[in-house]
Enzyme design. Sequence first.
Site, PDB file in Angstrom:
ATOM      1  N   TYR A   1      -5.387   5.911  -1.452  1.00  0.00           N
ATOM      2  CA  TYR A   1      -6.845   5.808  -1.286  1.00  0.00           C
ATOM      3  C   TYR A   1      -7.214   5.379   0.128  1.00  0.00           C
ATOM      4  O   TYR A   1      -8.353   5.535   0.562  1.00  0.00           O
ATOM      5  CB  TYR A   1      -7.441   4.858  -2.323  1.00  0.00           C
ATOM      6  CG  TYR A   1      -7.278   3.389  -2.011  1.00  0.00           C
ATOM      7  CD1 TYR A   1      -8.323   2.645  -1.483  1.00  0.00           C
ATOM      8  CD2 TYR A   1      -6.074   2.732  -2.253  1.00  0.00           C
ATOM      9  CE1 TYR A   1      -8.180   1.303  -1.200  1.00  0.00           C
ATOM     10  CE2 TYR A   1      -5.918   1.393  -1.976  1.00  0.00           C
ATOM     11  CZ  TYR A   1      -6.969   0.673  -1.456  1.00  0.00           C
ATOM     12  OH  TYR A   1      -6.814  -0.655  -1.180  1.00  0.00           O
TER      13      TYR A   1
ATOM     14  N   CYS B   1      -6.941  -3.552  -2.542  1.00  0.00           N
ATOM     15  CA  CYS B   1      -8.239  -4.183  -2.282  1.00  0.00           C
ATOM     16  C   CYS B   1      -9.012  -4.587  -3.533  1.00  0.00           C
ATOM     17  O   CYS B   1      -9.592  -5.668  -3.592  1.00  0.00           O
ATOM     18  CB  CYS B   1      -9.092  -3.299  -1.374  1.00  0.00           C
ATOM     19  SG  CYS B   1      -9.621  -1.739  -2.113  1.00  0.00           S
TER      20      CYS B   1
ATOM     21  N   TRP C   1       0.805  -1.232   0.000  1.00  0.00           N
ATOM     22  CA  TRP C   1       0.000   0.000   0.000  1.00  0.00           C
ATOM     23  C   TRP C   1       0.834   1.276   0.000  1.00  0.00           C
ATOM     24  O   TRP C   1       0.275   2.353   0.002  1.00  0.00           O
ATOM     25  CB  TRP C   1      -0.954  -0.006   1.196  1.00  0.00           C
ATOM     26  CG  TRP C   1      -2.152  -0.863   0.955  1.00  0.00           C
ATOM     27  CD1 TRP C   1      -3.369  -0.450   0.495  1.00  0.00           C
ATOM     28  CD2 TRP C   1      -2.254  -2.269   1.123  1.00  0.00           C
ATOM     29  NE1 TRP C   1      -4.218  -1.515   0.369  1.00  0.00           N
ATOM     30  CE2 TRP C   1      -3.557  -2.653   0.746  1.00  0.00           C
ATOM     31  CE3 TRP C   1      -1.360  -3.260   1.550  1.00  0.00           C
ATOM     32  CZ2 TRP C   1      -4.001  -3.972   0.787  1.00  0.00           C
ATOM     33  CZ3 TRP C   1      -1.809  -4.574   1.592  1.00  0.00           C
ATOM     34  CH2 TRP C   1      -3.103  -4.917   1.216  1.00  0.00           C
TER      35      TRP C   1
END
Length: 702
Positions: A533, A273, A237
């Site tokens: 995000y 995700c 991430w």
Amino acid sequence: MAVLKIANVTWHSKLNKTAHHTADYSSTEVILRRGQAFSITLSFQTTVQCGDNFTFIASTGPSPAESLQTKATFNLSEEDASGWSATQEPSEPGCMNITICSPANAVIGRYKLKLQILSGNKVSSTSLGQFVLLFNPWCPNDDVYMANEKERQEYVLNDSGIIFQGLEKHIQEEAWNYGQFEEDILDISLAILDRSLNHYEDPAADVSKRNSPIYVSRVISATVNSNDEKGVVEGKWNGKYSSGTNPLQWSGSVTILQKWYRRRYKPVRYGQCWVFAGVMCTVLRCLGIPTRVITNFNSAHDSNVNLSIDKYIDTSGKTLHLTEDSVWNFHVWNESWFIRRDLGSFYDGWQVLDATPQERSKGIYRCGPASTRAIKEGDVNLDYDSSFVFAAVNADYVTWIHYSNKRKKRIYSDTRKIGKFISTKAVGTNSRVDVTANYKYPEGSRKERKVYKKALKLLDVRSTGKRTKITRPRRRPSALRRQSARKPSISGKLILDASPVIGQDILLTLALRNLISDFKIIKVKLRASAVFYTRRPKAEILQLSRSIKLGSEEVKEISFKIPYSQYKNSLMDDRKILVTAVCETKQGASLLVEKDIVLQDPFLTIKVLGPAVVHKSVGVEVTFTNPLSEVVTDCVLRAEGSGLLKEQLRIKVARMAPMESSTVQFEIIPYKSGTKQLQVDFVCTHFSDIKGFVMLDVAPSP
């Protein structure tokens, strides 16, 4: 008496696959669905005698056993206690047409079928071949039965779709190639089951449980991520993606799954995700479990499951990492459709599954299946992980200012922020459907209050001391309710002056209002940061400080801009900026104003230059524009689409001058009829991917 010998076995593959809705699989194997009859024809070298006895043996997995439901022995014209049966149909001389039916609760997987023939006092045994047995949403007795044919077409047979991303006020659609029928994907999906920790510990017991969609989906949730075993996708991430692929550059599951399989189960780098959800949707649809992709906007990651997300900022608006809690702009998971024999029929229907490795569930990174009905009713004590999903859509969002002397002050608590516009693709079209009502009652309603309090009680939150006093008043019309004894004295809003496009300056206005008659001096500290995000900051872009004088009930607007030159080096991977303004008065009033910004993609158009027909080439024209005031080089155009391109197409794009438009043409040769999705991705080191897609109606070959 001569032993009866079989000369040939005909599996009627095309006929059976059509009847079982498996004709789209790119495999020569016989692929069947449980609980449904299939036909084979046996041709004999010698004549069948009336005293000959036929016994069939169907088996799957290592060490098959009848006690584990991985082996069934059944005679002709007699249904076995296992639910398997074989019936003789009218046939030509020297042949025998057999109809075999598996039970609707059979273990799924690759089966071997044998025939034992007792002729006189002699027994002969012959292998009849192999077949793959899948879940059957068309069978009323199967746990995954789905009554609506259009929904079955969408959630089982559709090999492409839309995954919604962006912000609650700016929802974007991204095309995704599921490709569950493409080459090797069925083998890969079965291999994923065999890579699970359960299988390593006890292979025979693991296979015996594969009759249950609850069990299978939970295993897939764990093995799609690589955290506990050699799962499919490794998550990342932040930081650089030089040792793998930037998650934003994936457009489908097929390349990922094939890469994992062909590299001997080495996890594919990297996913986030929507990648985990896209891959899991492919695998579950491939195995026959109706599945869809869900996006939850303003999704809470409540690490201590106390239904409160505490955000701490300093006096300049900088986010402080004093808690593991977070709120993502969006989070993507899956829903699969099946009944809950473990919970009761009230909880049948859509079940939440999440392969993104966020928290361990009974020791392993996985989530679900959690019944959406359980989440809506606040039954957070039920299997599996319903409390985690409940928090993702229902937690409070509490903001605190943390001062240098370690004193903290709560600015407000927002009970409407979390769990917005929960979205999925519509049946039969690419439009967005809001399914928030499946997860919770209307915000602020009496029923919603009751459910929330029920969840708190079941989680025993009040007695653990994890949560400060919870005040959840009835909703006021304003989006944010300041929970303070005093009436708020200032309000504010950040407004975008124009839709921001990458390569251009971002123009913003901060509007402040004095809500009372007293004169005020407001100290404003404004900060802009590039964020992921997940709302984790990536790089600071801008900091400003101003003092504003506000007279009685006066409104003032402060205009400012974020120059392209200041944000361009921070937005190589993503296009998200978080702007915060901390406003404080000498009287002690505090206000935090936030604005999430997503920079728009430059324009990209796709034209199909003629009718699309199976096995006939058709031209495609893609036009795009360099949005920057500088030359760009080393760009690549990529295209993919199940039924249209066997492999991803890559075309190098020549140097592009500032603001220059460029057109690339290529040909595709469709190999499957029906509605197909062609995805195009323009990749460049100077800015993040520009993506687009077009739907094609491919006609069968004449």
